[in-house]
Design a protein around this motif. Structure first.
Motif, PDB file in Angstrom:
ATOM      1  N   ILE A   1      23.653  10.769 -14.086  1.00 19.60           N
ATOM      2  CA  ILE A   1      24.674  10.973 -14.954  1.00 19.60           C
ATOM      3  C   ILE A   1      25.841  10.550 -13.957  1.00 19.60           C
ATOM      4  N   ASP A   2      25.951  11.055 -12.729  1.00 17.61           N
ATOM      5  CA  ASP A   2      27.285  11.048 -11.886  1.00 17.61           C
ATOM      6  C   ASP A   2      27.180   9.588 -11.257  1.00 17.61           C
ATOM      7  N   THR A   3      26.159   8.716 -11.025  1.00 18.10           N
ATOM      8  CA  THR A   3      26.233   7.566 -10.334  1.00 18.10           C
ATOM      9  C   THR A   3      26.052   6.488 -11.212  1.00 18.10           C
ATOM     10  N   PRO A   4      27.349   5.456 -10.985  1.00 22.79           N
ATOM     11  CA  PRO A   4      27.424   4.279 -11.632  1.00 22.79           C
ATOM     12  C   PRO A   4      26.195   3.423 -11.604  1.00 22.79           C
ATOM     13  N   PRO A   5      25.800   2.679 -12.810  1.00 25.67           N
ATOM     14  CA  PRO A   5      24.835   2.094 -12.711  1.00 25.67           C
ATOM     15  C   PRO A   5      24.867   0.443 -11.829  1.00 25.67           C
ATOM     16  N   THR A   6      24.329   0.376 -10.909  1.00 25.50           N
ATOM     17  CA  THR A   6      24.359  -0.801 -10.050  1.00 25.50           C
ATOM     18  C   THR A   6      23.140  -1.572  -9.808  1.00 25.50           C
ATOM     19  N   PRO A   7      23.211  -2.819  -9.572  1.00 23.19           N
ATOM     20  CA  PRO A   7      22.078  -3.160  -9.243  1.00 23.19           C
ATOM     21  C   PRO A   7      21.415  -2.535  -7.911  1.00 23.19           C
ATOM     22  N   GLY A   8      22.157  -2.240  -6.911  1.00 16.50           N
ATOM     23  CA  GLY A   8      21.594  -1.720  -5.871  1.00 16.50           C
ATOM     24  C   GLY A   8      21.346  -0.133  -5.961  1.00 16.50           C
ATOM     25  N   MET A   9      21.781   0.423  -7.005  1.00 16.34           N
ATOM     26  CA  MET A   9      21.116   1.522  -7.349  1.00 16.34           C
ATOM     27  C   MET A   9      19.964   1.770  -8.008  1.00 16.34           C
ATOM     28  N   ARG A  10      19.884   0.696  -8.693  1.00 17.35           N
ATOM     29  CA  ARG A  10      18.710   0.574  -9.710  1.00 17.35           C
ATOM     30  C   ARG A  10      17.654   0.250  -8.592  1.00 17.35           C
ATOM     31  N   TRP A  11      17.642  -0.622  -7.604  1.00 19.83           N
ATOM     32  CA  TRP A  11      16.753  -1.028  -6.716  1.00 19.83           C
ATOM     33  C   TRP A  11      16.459   0.275  -5.738  1.00 19.83           C
ATOM     34  N   ARG A  12      17.246   1.183  -5.321  1.00 21.48           N
ATOM     35  CA  ARG A  12      16.854   2.412  -4.804  1.00 21.48           C
ATOM     36  C   ARG A  12      16.325   3.339  -5.505  1.00 21.48           C
ATOM     37  N   LEU A  13      16.663   3.520  -6.740  1.00 19.86           N
ATOM     38  CA  LEU A  13      15.949   4.484  -7.729  1.00 19.86           C
ATOM     39  C   LEU A  13      14.432   3.934  -7.985  1.00 19.86           C
ATOM     40  N   ASP A  14      14.330   2.751  -8.099  1.00 22.20           N
ATOM     41  CA  ASP A  14      12.946   2.254  -8.136  1.00 22.20           C
ATOM     42  C   ASP A  14      12.272   2.387  -7.046  1.00 22.20           C
ATOM     43  N   ARG A  15      12.564   2.190  -5.861  1.00 21.14           N
ATOM     44  CA  ARG A  15      11.839   2.321  -4.698  1.00 21.14           C
ATOM     45  C   ARG A  15      11.476   3.874  -4.478  1.00 21.14           C
ATOM     46  N   ARG A  16      12.455   4.955  -4.732  1.00 22.68           N
ATOM     47  CA  ARG A  16      12.194   6.288  -4.746  1.00 22.68           C
ATOM     48  C   ARG A  16      11.170   6.642  -5.613  1.00 22.68           C
ATOM     49  N   ARG A  17      11.145   6.285  -6.853  1.00 25.62           N
ATOM     50  CA  ARG A  17      10.110   6.440  -7.919  1.00 25.62           C
ATOM     51  C   ARG A  17       8.844   6.041  -7.574  1.00 25.62           C
ATOM     52  N   ALA A  18       8.732   4.722  -6.974  1.00 21.52           N
ATOM     53  CA  ALA A  18       7.385   4.230  -6.579  1.00 21.52           C
ATOM     54  C   ALA A  18       6.968   5.064  -5.451  1.00 21.52           C
ATOM     55  N   LEU A  19       7.783   5.402  -4.476  1.00 20.96           N
ATOM     56  CA  LEU A  19       6.952   6.489  -3.549  1.00 20.96           C
ATOM     57  C   LEU A  19       6.641   7.682  -3.870  1.00 20.96           C
ATOM     58  N   LEU A  20       7.335   8.242  -4.674  1.00 21.12           N
ATOM     59  CA  LEU A  20       6.946   9.448  -5.509  1.00 21.12           C
ATOM     60  C   LEU A  20       5.643   9.376  -6.246  1.00 21.12           C
ATOM     61  N   VAL A  21       5.392   8.440  -7.039  1.00 25.06           N
ATOM     62  CA  VAL A  21       4.225   7.955  -7.782  1.00 25.06           C
ATOM     63  C   VAL A  21       3.065   7.698  -6.920  1.00 25.06           C
ATOM     64  N   ALA A  22       3.304   7.000  -5.576  1.00 23.30           N
ATOM     65  CA  ALA A  22       2.301   6.679  -4.890  1.00 23.30           C
ATOM     66  C   ALA A  22       1.846   8.081  -4.056  1.00 23.30           C
ATOM     67  N   CYS A  23       2.698   8.873  -3.551  1.00 20.82           N
ATOM     68  CA  CYS A  23       2.358  10.037  -2.914  1.00 20.82           C
ATOM     69  C   CYS A  23       1.690  10.942  -3.991  1.00 20.82           C
ATOM     70  N   SER A  24       2.201  11.232  -5.053  1.00 19.68           N
ATOM     71  CA  SER A  24       1.687  12.363  -6.147  1.00 19.68           C
ATOM     72  C   SER A  24       0.300  11.818  -6.329  1.00 19.68           C
ATOM     73  N   ALA A  25      -0.156  10.584  -6.521  1.00 17.89           N
ATOM     74  CA  ALA A  25      -1.507  10.152  -7.016  1.00 17.89           C
ATOM     75  C   ALA A  25      -2.284  10.162  -5.627  1.00 17.89           C
ATOM     76  N   ALA A  26      -1.933   9.535  -4.457  1.00 15.79           N
ATOM     77  CA  ALA A  26      -2.644   9.431  -3.426  1.00 15.79           C
ATOM     78  C   ALA A  26      -3.088  10.873  -2.806  1.00 15.79           C
ATOM     79  N   ILE A  27      -2.314  11.452  -2.548  1.00 13.95           N
ATOM     80  CA  ILE A  27      -2.397  12.696  -1.676  1.00 13.95           C
ATOM     81  C   ILE A  27      -3.536  13.732  -2.325  1.00 13.95           C
ATOM     82  N   PRO A  28      -3.327  14.092  -3.560  1.00 17.04           N
ATOM     83  CA  PRO A  28      -4.324  15.015  -4.196  1.00 17.04           C
ATOM     84  C   PRO A  28      -5.751  14.218  -4.176  1.00 17.04           C
ATOM     85  N   ILE A  29      -5.851  13.088  -4.432  1.00 14.34           N
ATOM     86  CA  ILE A  29      -7.143  12.258  -4.858  1.00 14.34           C
ATOM     87  C   ILE A  29      -7.758  12.148  -3.388  1.00 14.34           C
ATOM     88  N   GLY A  30      -6.914  11.601  -2.461  1.00 15.79           N
ATOM     89  CA  GLY A  30      -7.359  11.354  -1.072  1.00 15.79           C
ATOM     90  C   GLY A  30      -7.775  12.742  -0.407  1.00 15.79           C
TER      91      GLY A  30
END
Length: 912
Positions: free
Chosen positions: A782-811
């Protein structure tokens, strides 16, 4: 008591440490600024730079720096990050992240200190008192759900002041907003109450709770919009230096109905004046400046305004200034009156297809898409739609001229049929809107139409004088150009400098003044305008500045302008610019090469992993290559299908006689996270099918995909100082998704192997992929203005979280199983190998960055765009060639886009 004092002292030390280090970065950023390099910075008695010099170097107000110096205001997180970058600490720099963590801790301590100050009886700002008052009102809700009024001022309880620290607004402490406790009566159901303070409505507890949720959603939206457009106004130069004030008059063109209809019945207007304003009269519509335009927006009975202007007259800038003025007005109002004031939202019409969606439905969709936190459960199931239907938001619709002619005509028809539940202001080019109204053969009913005036000669002269050195240098070209404007106001160059666009271009490139003074070089105003536009790229990309050359930048920007057309650029949708089969092939080849190497290690002498009794290096190579190619192709298809190309429903309808397309248009589609649904479908189908039968695997995959796709749409807003793990708390939908994933997998493994094996596999799959679904939910800060760079960083963070959450327990599970049989080393190799495979597959399937990165590689091979495309786009924004509108890019003006795309239209005739 000792512990309390020590805690308080530690908090003060954190605040002091933050402001001390922050001012060090501020001074370093100012030192690096070109403004400070050009002159010696003045120092105070302690040897520190003066606040006014720091403010000028960073384009801030001196009072803002002074408030920071006295620790009265806390800077926003986005501004802190900007200062760090300007001080030489890029986002990837470790100290950048460390200092932001310190800022979060300091802000929590600062907020608690200010709340304690408010509770101790010391004078605090009125906004902070209103904030404490209304949250106390929320806590004092009676059994019927109706808030009891609490007087503003000194009657708040100590409990209200003390609890404020838990609900403070992170990132915007100097602009703390009151939480709203009730709503005004909807405009669509009955006339607004004449008393704006009559907000405590009777009704059931459920109805009152619903009103409170929507009111809080409106307040959160107002905070987000204010942060977004304040930053954008500063980036466009609308904040410092002061902009050219817009002037307007009522238009004489036949584009609206009679003024009497727009003014509405003064006794029973459709929209009552906003609190603190008056009902608009015929005199108020005749003309004025920004203040008069706001009065018209706030007091017009019909709630409809059309603002027209020719190219470069500052329509978008006027809309931003009006939006900020409306938000400022809302903040200044007492709490009861602020509740009946709608939140203005500025949107671009380029995404609106009026043939498919009405204006209200499109408005609600855009709100929900652009401001995803509105989908949070705490605001209700359809907060965006409720805000629109109840008139708690108003629409400033820009970009009407970016639609083609048939869509413009259809848009006018839709607006005329639209139920007036919210205020509407349309911005359009004069000729485009006039032509669309003539084609529609019916004016915009109930609207007051005004037209922006060109910049007066004396106003242009004052603007240029304010932005030249004082005193000017000897034989200064800008001074000679100002003299020419004063002596020859009707020559082509003087007439060209009568719009905010050309004056801004000249302000940013003062060397162009010498070119404009060449005798008889410009015979028309269009030639002078085009010359200023042609200088934008060479000026932004000088030879001495690191980065691409002007020739490279012009080629890349020309390609960008051609592909964008007259719309905005969403970087996450650029993949439609190149064939998708190439990206799918790249994914398949990458998966084949990677998995053949991993297979050789995992199935070789080190890992000794076994599938159906087969193992060995050669088996691992071909098995890994086969599985890697299949998984790479599937992840590529998942990545592409979750965002199909525009117009795919029309093509589907053409292939099947039109019926599927009509069904997809008419039936509302439920919220569904396509990426999570497709990824889970692929995993469950393959896992269950390999252990049982593929029909059973297909059925299990469909059920799990539906549950996972639905669960992954739940949005939980986060804030810069809130818990980063707060959004991972599971709900009922998350548990259901985990059960539909783990149940079939556990059953399949239990039947094919042993019940214990099936139980273990089911629990691991439910936990791992259930966690993946949870972190795949959209992130809304809510507190961070939506910008292209911010969306890029949020997508990168979400992708890393998704990758770790699936890879670590299954691996870990696969490694543990193999390690029990072949030893610790084999277990570690197996866990690492399969973990890397799952992580990369998850990133490729769910990440917009991966897909866009492949698109940049495709374009680079064609010599059309740089490989590091996002860095080039951000650099073009910093060089003021591009600008942002939310999370999208725009060229700083459509005429610049047309110039670069080499499809320059004829210039508009000068305004009358």
């Amino acid at each position: 008591m000792v512990g309390t004092n020590r805690t308080s002292s530690e908090k003060d030390d954190t605040i002091t440490e933050f402001f001390g280090r922050f001012f060090g970065y501020v001074e370093e950023a100012a030192r690096r600024s070109e403004q400070v390099k050009q002159r010696q910075t003045r120092r105070d008695g302690d040897g520190k730079p003066l606040d006014i010099d720091l403010a000028k170097a960073l384009d801030l107000s001196p009072s803002t720096v002074g408030h920071w110096r006295k620790e009265r205001h806390f800077p926003r997180q986005t501004l802190i990050s900007s200062v760090l970058v300007r001080a030489g600490l890029d986002v990837e720099h470790g100290e950048h992240t460390t200092f932001l963590d310190l800022a979060r801790r300091a802000h929590r301590a600062w907020t608690m200190r200010e709340s304690a100050t408010a509770g101790s009886g010391r004078a605090v700002p009125a906004e902070a008192r209103a904030y404490d008052t209304v949250n106390a009102a929320i806590r004092s809700t009676d059994a019927r759900g109706v808030s009891e009024p609490i007087p503003d001022g000194s009657n708040e309880t100590a409990d209200a002041a003390g609890d404020t620290k838990e609900e403070s607004e992170p990132g915007l402490p100097e602009e703390r907003r009151p939480e709203i406790t009730a709503l005004p009566r909807p405009f669509t159901q009955e006339r607004c109450c004449s008393d704006p303070g009559d907000i405590l409505l009777s009704g059931s507890a459920a109805e009152s709770e619903h009103r409170v949720r929507l009111a809080r959603a409106a307040n959160a939206l107002a905070r987000k919009l204010r942060a977004q457009w304040e930053d954008e106004a500063a980036d466009r130069g609308l904040d410092n230096p002061p902009p050219i004030p817009p002037r307007w008059v009522r238009t004489s063109r036949p584009v609206a109905s009679r003024l009497r209809v727009a003014l509405d019945d003064p006794q029973r207007p459709r929209f009552t004046p906003l609190p603190g304003t008056r009902q608009a009269t015929a005199q108020a519509v005749e003309g004025g400046e920004l203040a008069g335009l706001f009065d018209l927006y706030a007091g017009l009975g019909s709630g409809r305004i059309v603002v027209m202007g020719h190219r470069g007259t500052g329509k978008s800038a006027t809309a931003i200034l009006l939006l900020l003025e409306a938000l400022d007005h809302r903040v200044r109002l007492p709490l009861p009156q602020a509740m009946s004031t709608p939140v203005p939202v500025l949107l671009n019409a380029c995404d609106w297809d009026p043939r498919r969606h009405g204006l209200g439905d499109w408005f609600a969709r855009q709100l929900a898409t652009a401001y995803t936190f509105l989908a949070s459960p705490e605001y209700g199931p359809d907060a965006a739609g409720e805000l629109v239907r109840h008139g708690m938001v108003s629409l400033l619709l820009d970009g009407f001229d970016e639609m083609d002619r048939p869509r413009q005509v259809e848009a006018l028809q839709r607006i005329n049929r639209q139920r007036r539940s919210f205020r509407l202001l349309v911005l359009a080019r004069t000729d485009d809107f006039t032509t669309a109204v003539q084609a529609e053969t019916r004016p915009l009913h109930g609207a007051a139409a005004v037209e922006l005036l060109p910049v007066a000669g004396e106003q242009a002269i004052r603007y240029l004088q304010d932005h030249r050195p004082d005193p000017p240098a000897h034989d200064d070209p800008m001074s000679r150009l100002i003299d020419r404007l004063r002596q020859h106001p009707d020559d082509p160059v003087s007439r060209a400098l009568d719009t905010p666009l050309t004056l801004t271009l000249l302000r940013e490139d003062p060397h162009a003044a010498a070119d404009l003074l060449r005798p008889d070089h410009f015979t028309t105003r269009e030639q002078a305008e085009d010359h200023l536009l042609d200088r934008v790229v060479p000026t932004a990309y000088p030879p001495h500045r690191p980065g691409p050359s002007a020739e490279q930048a012009r080629r890349w920007l020309g390609f960008l302008a051609t592909r964008m057309g007259r719309g905005d650029l969403a970087w996450w949708r650029m993949h439609h610019w190149a064939p998708m089969w190439e990206r799918c092939l790249i994914n398949a080849l990458a998966g084949t090469l990677l998995m053949s190497g991993i297979g050789a290690v995992v199935f070789g002498p080190i890992g000794r992993y076994t599938v159906a009794g087969d193992t060995g290096t050669s088996f691992g190579v071909w098995y890994g290559a086969l599985m890697g190619g299949c998984f790479g192709l599937l992840t590529g298809l998942v990545s592409e299908l979750r965002d199909p190309p525009p117009g795919w429903t029309d093509r589907l309808g053409t292939a099947f006689g039109g019926r599927p397309a009509r069904l997809l248009r008419r039936r509302p589609r439920p919220a569904f996270n396509t990426a999570a649904g497709l990824a889970i479908f692929m995993v469950v189908t393959m896992a269950v099918g390999n252990q049982s039968t593929y029909p059973y695997g297909l059925a299990s995959g469909i059920v799990a995909a539906v549950a996972a796709g639905h669960a992954a749409t739940r949005v939980r807003p986060t804030s810069g100082t809130g818990s980063r793990w707060g959004r991972l708390r599971p709900g009922g939908a998350d548990l259901l998704a985990a059960a539909t994933i783990g149940g079939p997998i556990g059953l399949a493994y239990g039947v094919s192997k042993t019940p214990l094996h099936g139980t273990f596999a089911g629990l691991i799959a439910a936990f791992g992929f259930g966690l993946m679904v949870s972190v795949a939910r959209p992130i809304a800060d809510i507190d961070t203005p939506p910008t292209p760079g911010m969306r890029w960083r949020l997508d990168r963070r979400r992708a890393l979280l998704v990758a770790c959450s699936a890879a670590i327990p299954i691996g870990v599970a696969l490694g543990f199983q193999n390690g029990r049989t072949h030893g610790l080393t084999a277990g570690i190799v197996t866990a690492a190998g399969f973990g890397i495979m799952i992580a990369l597959g998850s990133v490729a399937a769910i990440s917009d960055i991966w897909r866009t990165g492949l698109l940049f590689a495709q374009l680079r091979m064609r010599r059309l765009f740089p490989l590091r495309g996002m860095r080039f786009l951000e650099d073009a924004r910093r060089r003021h060639v591009l600008r942002t509108a939310g999370a999208r890019y725009q060229f700083k003006h459509d005429r610049l886009r047309a110039t670069l795309a080499d499809d320059r239209p004829r210039s508009d005739p000068p305004p009358r």
